[in-house]
Design a protein around this motif. Structure first.
Motif, mmCIF file in Angstrom:
data_model
loop_
_atom_site.group_PDB
_atom_site.id
_atom_site.type_symbol
_atom_site.label_atom_id
_atom_site.label_comp_id
_atom_site.label_asym_id
_atom_site.label_seq_id
_atom_site.Cartn_x
_atom_site.Cartn_y
_atom_site.Cartn_z
ATOM 1 N N ARG A 80 0.844 -1.210 0.000
ATOM 2 C CA ARG A 80 0.000 0.000 0.000
ATOM 3 C C ARG A 80 0.869 1.246 0.000
ATOM 4 N NH1 ARG A 80 -2.794 -0.136 5.045
ATOM 5 N NH2 ARG A 80 -1.121 -1.518 5.618
ATOM 6 N N VAL A 81 1.947 1.223 0.776
ATOM 7 C CA VAL A 81 2.879 2.360 0.812
ATOM 8 C C VAL A 81 3.591 2.467 -0.534
ATOM 9 C CG1 VAL A 81 4.931 3.313 1.929
ATOM 10 C CG2 VAL A 81 3.157 2.201 3.311
ATOM 11 N N GLN A 82 3.964 1.345 -1.120
ATOM 12 C CA GLN A 82 4.628 1.353 -2.432
ATOM 13 C C GLN A 82 3.768 2.045 -3.485
ATOM 14 O OE1 GLN A 82 5.695 -2.627 -3.622
ATOM 15 N NE2 GLN A 82 7.124 -2.888 -1.937
ATOM 16 N N ARG A 83 2.458 1.753 -3.473
ATOM 17 C CA ARG A 83 1.570 2.400 -4.452
ATOM 18 C C ARG A 83 1.637 3.918 -4.309
ATOM 19 N NH1 ARG A 83 -1.589 -2.214 -3.502
ATOM 20 N NH2 ARG A 83 -2.863 -1.184 -1.913
ATOM 21 N N TRP A 84 1.647 4.427 -3.075
ATOM 22 C CA TRP A 84 1.750 5.862 -2.850
ATOM 23 C C TRP A 84 3.126 6.385 -3.242
ATOM 24 C CZ3 TRP A 84 -1.783 9.313 -2.700
ATOM 25 C CH2 TRP A 84 -3.070 8.955 -2.319
ATOM 26 N N GLN A 85 4.154 5.601 -2.997
ATOM 27 C CA GLN A 85 5.497 6.024 -3.396
ATOM 28 C C GLN A 85 5.575 6.197 -4.912
ATOM 29 O OE1 GLN A 85 7.626 2.865 -1.207
ATOM 30 N NE2 GLN A 85 8.792 4.526 -0.240
ATOM 31 N N HIS A 86 4.991 5.270 -5.649
ATOM 32 C CA HIS A 86 4.998 5.388 -7.117
ATOM 33 C C HIS A 86 4.173 6.606 -7.564
ATOM 34 C CE1 HIS A 86 7.218 1.763 -8.032
ATOM 35 N NE2 HIS A 86 6.459 1.079 -7.200
ATOM 36 N N ARG A 87 3.053 6.844 -6.930
ATOM 37 C CA ARG A 87 2.213 7.991 -7.291
ATOM 38 C C ARG A 87 2.900 9.324 -7.007
ATOM 39 N NH1 ARG A 87 -2.552 5.356 -4.082
ATOM 40 N NH2 ARG A 87 -3.381 3.982 -5.671
ATOM 41 N N LEU A 88 3.611 9.408 -5.892
ATOM 42 C CA LEU A 88 4.162 10.683 -5.437
ATOM 43 C C LEU A 88 5.584 10.973 -5.911
ATOM 44 C CD1 LEU A 88 2.853 10.612 -1.761
ATOM 45 C CD2 LEU A 88 1.972 11.977 -3.681
ATOM 46 N N THR A 89 6.234 10.019 -6.551
ATOM 47 C CA THR A 89 7.633 10.212 -6.934
ATOM 48 C C THR A 89 7.829 11.435 -7.829
ATOM 49 O OG1 THR A 89 8.397 7.979 -6.547
ATOM 50 C CG2 THR A 89 9.542 9.202 -8.247
ATOM 51 N N GLU A 102 10.657 5.491 -5.008
ATOM 52 C CA GLU A 102 10.332 4.108 -5.310
ATOM 53 C C GLU A 102 11.545 3.228 -5.654
ATOM 54 O OE1 GLU A 102 10.660 6.394 -7.447
ATOM 55 O OE2 GLU A 102 10.723 5.638 -9.475
ATOM 56 N N VAL A 129 5.634 7.044 3.331
ATOM 57 C CA VAL A 129 6.136 7.069 1.954
ATOM 58 C C VAL A 129 7.575 7.566 1.882
ATOM 59 C CG1 VAL A 129 3.883 7.303 0.857
ATOM 60 C CG2 VAL A 129 5.184 9.351 1.453
#
Length: 139
Positions: A80-89, A102, A129
Motif C-alpha cells: 500500500r505504501v509502495q503504491r503511494w510512493q509510485h504515485r508521489l515520486t 520508489e 512514503v
C-alpha cells in the motif's frame, strides 16, 4: 559522490581522514580502476539521475576487498505504501532535487554486481512514503 554543496562543505569540516569529491552524480568518476578502499553513499542513491551508471562506476573504482557502505531511503516493503510512493515520486522529484521514492536500493546495488554482505531495514520518523531506510555494506 555528493550532489549537495552544503553537505560537502559540512563533511569537509567534520571529517577525520581527508575527503576527496570526484563527481557530483557519480555517473563518471575521474579515478582509475581499483583506486579506493571504501565508497560511502548516504541519502544520495535516491537522487542520482543515472543510478545504474553511478553504481557501476562505484564498483569500478572500488579495489578488490573494498567496501561499499550505503544508507538511503527507498521502496517500502508494504504494498500500500509502495503504491503511494509510485504515485508521489514525480512530485517528490520536483520538490526535493530529483529524489525517487520508489527505488529498491538493495536490488539496484545487487544488480550492479555488488555482493551485499549486510543489510538492515529501518524506519525514520515521518510519513511512511518517505521513511523506509536501507543500511548496508556490499563488496
Amino acid at each position: 559522490m555528493e550532489p549537495s554543496t552544503t553537505a560537502r562543505r559540512l563533511a569537509r569540516r567534520r571529517s577525520g581522514p581527508p575527503l576527496e569529491w570526484v563527481g557530483l552524480d557519480g555517473a563518471s568518476l575521474e579515478l582509475p580502476d581499483d583506486a579506493v578502499d571504501t565508497v560511502v553513499s548516504t541519502f544520495t542513491l535516491c537522487t542520482i539521475p543515472d543510478l545504474d551508471a553511478a553504481l557501476q562506476e562505484a564498483r569500478r573504482v572500488l579495489r578488490p576487498g573494498g567496501e561499499f557502505l550505503f544508507l538511503d531511503h527507498g521502496l517500502a516493503p508494504d504494498e500500500r505504501v509502495q503504491r503511494w510512493q509510485h504515485r508521489l515520486t514525480g512530485v517528490q522529484q520536483r520538490v526535493f532535487a530529483g529524489c525517487h521514492l520508489e527505488r529498491a536500493i538493495d536490488r539496484r546495488v545487487a544488480a550492479a554486481g555488488f555482493v551485499i554482505e549486510s543489510l538492515e531495514h529501518a524506519a525514520m520518523p515521518g510519513p511512511s512514503v518517505l521513511n523506509h531506510l536501507y543500511l548496508g555494506c556490499a563488496a
